[in-house]
Design a protein around this motif. Structure first.
Motif, PDB file in Angstrom:
ATOM      1  N   LYS A   8      40.240  38.499  -0.071  1.00 12.21           N
ATOM      2  CA  LYS A   8      40.137  39.812   0.548  1.00 12.21           C
ATOM      3  C   LYS A   8      40.242  39.670   2.067  1.00 12.21           C
ATOM      4  CE  LYS A   8      38.653  40.856  -3.659  1.00 12.21           C
ATOM      5  NZ  LYS A   8      39.520  41.540  -4.660  1.00 12.21           N
ATOM      6  N   ALA A   9      41.125  40.467   2.673  1.00  8.04           N
ATOM      7  CA  ALA A   9      41.374  40.345   4.111  1.00  8.04           C
ATOM      8  C   ALA A   9      41.237  41.687   4.817  1.00  8.04           C
ATOM      9  CB  ALA A   9      42.767  39.773   4.359  1.00  8.04           C
ATOM     10  N   LEU A  10      40.523  41.676   5.934  1.00  7.67           N
ATOM     11  CA  LEU A  10      40.366  42.858   6.785  1.00  7.67           C
ATOM     12  C   LEU A  10      41.108  42.589   8.088  1.00  7.67           C
ATOM     13  CD1 LEU A  10      39.082  45.607   7.484  1.00  7.67           C
ATOM     14  CD2 LEU A  10      37.065  44.340   8.286  1.00  7.67           C
ATOM     15  N   ILE A  11      42.034  43.475   8.452  1.00  9.04           N
ATOM     16  CA  ILE A  11      42.917  43.239   9.600  1.00  9.04           C
ATOM     17  C   ILE A  11      42.765  44.343  10.635  1.00  9.04           C
ATOM     18  CG2 ILE A  11      45.310  42.929  10.338  1.00  9.04           C
ATOM     19  CD1 ILE A  11      45.922  41.868   7.532  1.00  9.04           C
ATOM     20  N   PHE A  12      42.402  43.948  11.848  1.00 10.07           N
ATOM     21  CA  PHE A  12      42.318  44.862  12.987  1.00 10.07           C
ATOM     22  C   PHE A  12      43.535  44.649  13.878  1.00 10.07           C
ATOM     23  CE2 PHE A  12      37.955  44.733  11.665  1.00 10.07           C
ATOM     24  CZ  PHE A  12      37.353  45.902  12.113  1.00 10.07           C
ATOM     25  N   GLY A  13      44.173  45.740  14.304  1.00 11.85           N
ATOM     26  CA  GLY A  13      45.216  45.613  15.309  1.00 11.85           C
ATOM     27  C   GLY A  13      46.611  46.044  14.913  1.00 11.85           C
ATOM     28  N   VAL A  14      46.791  46.549  13.697  1.00 11.91           N
ATOM     29  CA  VAL A  14      48.112  47.055  13.328  1.00 11.91           C
ATOM     30  C   VAL A  14      48.344  48.377  14.059  1.00 11.91           C
ATOM     31  CG1 VAL A  14      49.556  47.951  11.468  1.00 11.91           C
ATOM     32  CG2 VAL A  14      48.114  45.947  11.065  1.00 11.91           C
ATOM     33  N   ALA A  15      49.459  48.454  14.786  1.00 10.25           N
ATOM     34  CA  ALA A  15      49.808  49.686  15.496  1.00 10.25           C
ATOM     35  C   ALA A  15      51.158  50.220  15.024  1.00 10.25           C
ATOM     36  CB  ALA A  15      49.841  49.453  17.007  1.00 10.25           C
ATOM     37  N   ASN A  16      52.112  49.322  14.833  1.00 12.90           N
ATOM     38  CA  ASN A  16      53.430  49.715  14.322  1.00 12.90           C
ATOM     39  C   ASN A  16      54.090  48.496  13.680  1.00 12.90           C
ATOM     40  OD1 ASN A  16      54.610  48.136  16.424  1.00 12.90           O
ATOM     41  ND2 ASN A  16      54.602  49.892  17.804  1.00 12.90           N
ATOM     42  N   TYR A  39      42.431  51.379  11.776  1.00  9.67           N
ATOM     43  CA  TYR A  39      43.275  52.132  12.691  1.00  9.67           C
ATOM     44  C   TYR A  39      42.430  52.937  13.667  1.00  9.67           C
ATOM     45  CZ  TYR A  39      42.119  56.220   9.799  1.00  9.67           C
ATOM     46  OH  TYR A  39      41.450  57.213   9.132  1.00  9.67           O
ATOM     47  N   GLN A  40      42.994  53.153  14.848  1.00 10.72           N
ATOM     48  CA  GLN A  40      42.455  54.134  15.776  1.00 10.72           C
ATOM     49  C   GLN A  40      43.049  55.476  15.407  1.00 10.72           C
ATOM     50  OE1 GLN A  40      43.498  52.200  19.653  1.00 10.72           O
ATOM     51  NE2 GLN A  40      41.433  52.848  20.200  1.00 10.72           N
ATOM     52  N   ASP A  41      42.361  56.552  15.760  1.00  9.73           N
ATOM     53  CA  ASP A  41      42.821  57.886  15.367  1.00  9.73           C
ATOM     54  C   ASP A  41      44.270  58.141  15.750  1.00  9.73           C
ATOM     55  OD1 ASP A  41      40.411  58.462  14.224  1.00  9.73           O
ATOM     56  OD2 ASP A  41      39.618  59.560  15.950  1.00  9.73           O
ATOM     57  N   ARG A  42      44.658  57.731  16.961  1.00  7.39           N
ATOM     58  CA  ARG A  42      46.010  58.040  17.425  1.00  7.39           C
ATOM     59  C   ARG A  42      47.077  57.235  16.687  1.00  7.39           C
ATOM     60  NH1 ARG A  42      47.908  54.529  21.640  1.00  7.39           N
ATOM     61  NH2 ARG A  42      46.443  52.831  22.059  1.00  7.39           N
ATOM     62  N   MET A  43      46.684  56.186  15.972  1.00  7.36           N
ATOM     63  CA  MET A  43      47.640  55.347  15.254  1.00  7.36           C
ATOM     64  C   MET A  43      47.576  55.556  13.741  1.00  7.36           C
ATOM     65  SD  MET A  43      49.321  53.660  17.467  1.00  7.36           S
ATOM     66  CE  MET A  43      49.280  53.100  19.174  1.00  7.36           C
ATOM     67  N   GLU A  44      46.798  56.520  13.301  1.00  5.06           N
ATOM     68  CA  GLU A  44      46.565  56.666  11.866  1.00  5.06           C
ATOM     69  C   GLU A  44      47.845  56.807  11.058  1.00  5.06           C
ATOM     70  OE1 GLU A  44      44.091  59.401   8.633  1.00  5.06           O
ATOM     71  OE2 GLU A  44      43.961  59.865  10.780  1.00  5.06           O
ATOM     72  N   LYS A  45      48.746  57.693  11.482  1.00  7.59           N
ATOM     73  CA  LYS A  45      49.965  57.923  10.710  1.00  7.59           C
ATOM     74  C   LYS A  45      50.779  56.641  10.559  1.00  7.59           C
ATOM     75  CE  LYS A  45      54.216  60.652  10.505  1.00  7.59           C
ATOM     76  NZ  LYS A  45      55.025  59.462  10.156  1.00  7.59           N
ATOM     77  N   TYR A  46      50.947  55.893  11.668  1.00 10.38           N
ATOM     78  CA  TYR A  46      51.741  54.668  11.625  1.00 10.38           C
ATOM     79  C   TYR A  46      51.119  53.650  10.666  1.00 10.38           C
ATOM     80  CZ  TYR A  46      53.667  56.681  15.903  1.00 10.38           C
ATOM     81  OH  TYR A  46      54.237  57.522  16.808  1.00 10.38           O
ATOM     82  N   ARG A  48      48.980  54.196   8.149  1.00 14.57           N
ATOM     83  CA  ARG A  48      49.052  54.650   6.752  1.00 14.57           C
ATOM     84  C   ARG A  48      50.458  54.457   6.186  1.00 14.57           C
ATOM     85  NH1 ARG A  48      44.693  56.900   4.640  1.00 14.57           N
ATOM     86  NH2 ARG A  48      43.036  57.670   6.012  1.00 14.57           N
ATOM     87  N   ASP A  49      51.471  54.745   6.990  1.00 18.14           N
ATOM     88  CA  ASP A  49      52.847  54.566   6.516  1.00 18.14           C
ATOM     89  C   ASP A  49      53.138  53.094   6.205  1.00 18.14           C
ATOM     90  OD1 ASP A  49      53.328  57.254   6.735  1.00 18.14           O
ATOM     91  OD2 ASP A  49      54.431  57.133   8.626  1.00 18.14           O
ATOM     92  N   LEU A  50      52.645  52.199   7.057  1.00 13.88           N
ATOM     93  CA  LEU A  50      52.858  50.776   6.810  1.00 13.88           C
ATOM     94  C   LEU A  50      52.065  50.302   5.597  1.00 13.88           C
ATOM     95  CD1 LEU A  50      52.782  49.392  10.470  1.00 13.88           C
ATOM     96  CD2 LEU A  50      54.755  49.458   8.941  1.00 13.88           C
ATOM     97  N   ALA A  51      50.839  50.780   5.461  1.00 12.29           N
ATOM     98  CA  ALA A  51      49.990  50.362   4.343  1.00 12.29           C
ATOM     99  C   ALA A  51      50.642  50.671   2.996  1.00 12.29           C
ATOM    100  CB  ALA A  51      48.626  51.037   4.439  1.00 12.29           C
ATOM    101  N   LYS A  52      51.414  51.754   2.945  1.00  8.05           N
ATOM    102  CA  LYS A  52      52.075  52.129   1.700  1.00  8.05           C
ATOM    103  C   LYS A  52      53.104  51.093   1.267  1.00  8.05           C
ATOM    104  CE  LYS A  52      51.565  57.095   2.582  1.00  8.05           C
ATOM    105  NZ  LYS A  52      52.287  58.356   2.934  1.00  8.05           N
ATOM    106  N   LYS A  53      53.555  50.268   2.205  1.00  6.28           N
ATOM    107  CA  LYS A  53      54.559  49.247   1.880  1.00  6.28           C
ATOM    108  C   LYS A  53      53.959  48.068   1.120  1.00  6.28           C
ATOM    109  CE  LYS A  53      57.297  50.294   6.044  1.00  6.28           C
ATOM    110  NZ  LYS A  53      58.529  50.775   5.397  1.00  6.28           N
ATOM    111  N   ILE A  54      52.620  47.953   1.141  1.00 12.36           N
ATOM    112  CA  ILE A  54      51.940  46.874   0.431  1.00 12.36           C
ATOM    113  C   ILE A  54      50.987  47.513  -0.573  1.00 12.36           C
ATOM    114  CG2 ILE A  54      50.462  44.832   0.618  1.00 12.36           C
ATOM    115  CD1 ILE A  54      51.413  44.506   3.490  1.00 12.36           C
TER     116      ILE A  54
END
Length: 257
Positions: A8-16, A39-46, A48-54
């Protein structure tokens, strides 16, 4: 069997999609790790979109400057991963743009505090909350991202260099204190990459071109190469490695200029 199956991995810092943290996420997932991305609030959409790829990747809101949000993020991590955590990735850094544009001697108290808080102290804050979850799994791996400006002057990197030096020192102290719990703490010092954060540094393009000419491998690195190094350090193959700063920069760090 995949190298990280069941981990199990927790990752901080994905922005795009150019983020180093995203390259690491892809590398870990390719070997079977289950992921949660913050995610930070301003990066939520980016994010979430990336998370869907995994498939199966969870997303968690967290501002690393807010203790209550860190508490909530790790509580949620415990719920998602049923009380355990194997891998923590810290790929978080920020300094106010003015602190990178002005001479270092003009660094403000507020700017210094912000850079150190987000870029260095956040690792300590995360480690304190991650350690009990890792102990529940018999140990784990924490990994931070740094840069060689912590050791050498890189014009315009300014207070971020000081923050990276503090981050690297924190890696060593955390490695010492958490080692008895079979928790390893390391960092990767990556060469310059075309990320959202790097584009805010004056002269970045010129330095990247210089590295591509000067490094022993005569080229620049790619995000995926940092991801592969992170995979190694997070895996059982690196079980005796802790407190280390691993350079992934095509060898540039050994050069005199």
């Amino acid at each position: 069997m995949p190298l990280l199956e069941g981990k199990k991995a927790l990752i901080f810092g994905v922005a795009n999609h150019r983020s180093i943290a995203w390259a690491i996420a892809q590398a870990l997932a390719s070997e079977g790790a289950q992921l949660a991305l913050t995610y930070q609030d301003r990066m939520e959409k980016y994010v979430r979109d990336l998370a869907k790829k995994i498939p199966g990747t969870e997303v968690i809101a967290c501002d690393v400057q807010q203790d209550d949000q860190l508490d909530s993020a790790f509580a949620r991590t415990g719920e998602i991963f049923e009380g355990g955590l194997d891998i923590l990735i810290h790929s978080v850094a920020y300094a106010p743009p003015s602190e990178l544009e002005n001479p270092f001697v003009q660094t403000t108290r507020e700017g210094f505090h912000t850079a150190l808080d987000i870029s260095a102290y956040s690792l300590v804050a995360m480690a304190r909350r991650a350690a009990p979850l890792m102990q529940a799994r018999g140990g784990g791996s924490m990994l931070a991202l740094t840069y060689m400006a912590s050791e050498r002057v890189m014009p315009k990197y300014n207070v971020m260099a000081v923050a990276k030096a503090a981050l690297e020192c924190s890696v060593r102290y955390l490695a010492f204190e958490l080692g008895e719990h079979n928790i390893r703490v390391n960092a990767i010092s990556a060469g310059p990459l075309n990320t959202l954060a790097a584009r805010g540094i004056s002269g970045f393009t010129g330095f990247r071109e210089h590295m591509g000419i000067t490094s022993p491998l005569r080229r620049n690195i790619e995000q995926s190469e940092v991801g592969d190094a992170a995979l190694f350090l997070s895996s059982p193959y690196a079980r005796a490695i802790t407190g280390e700063i691993m350079f992934v920069d095509a060898g540039y760090n050994i050069m005199g200029a």
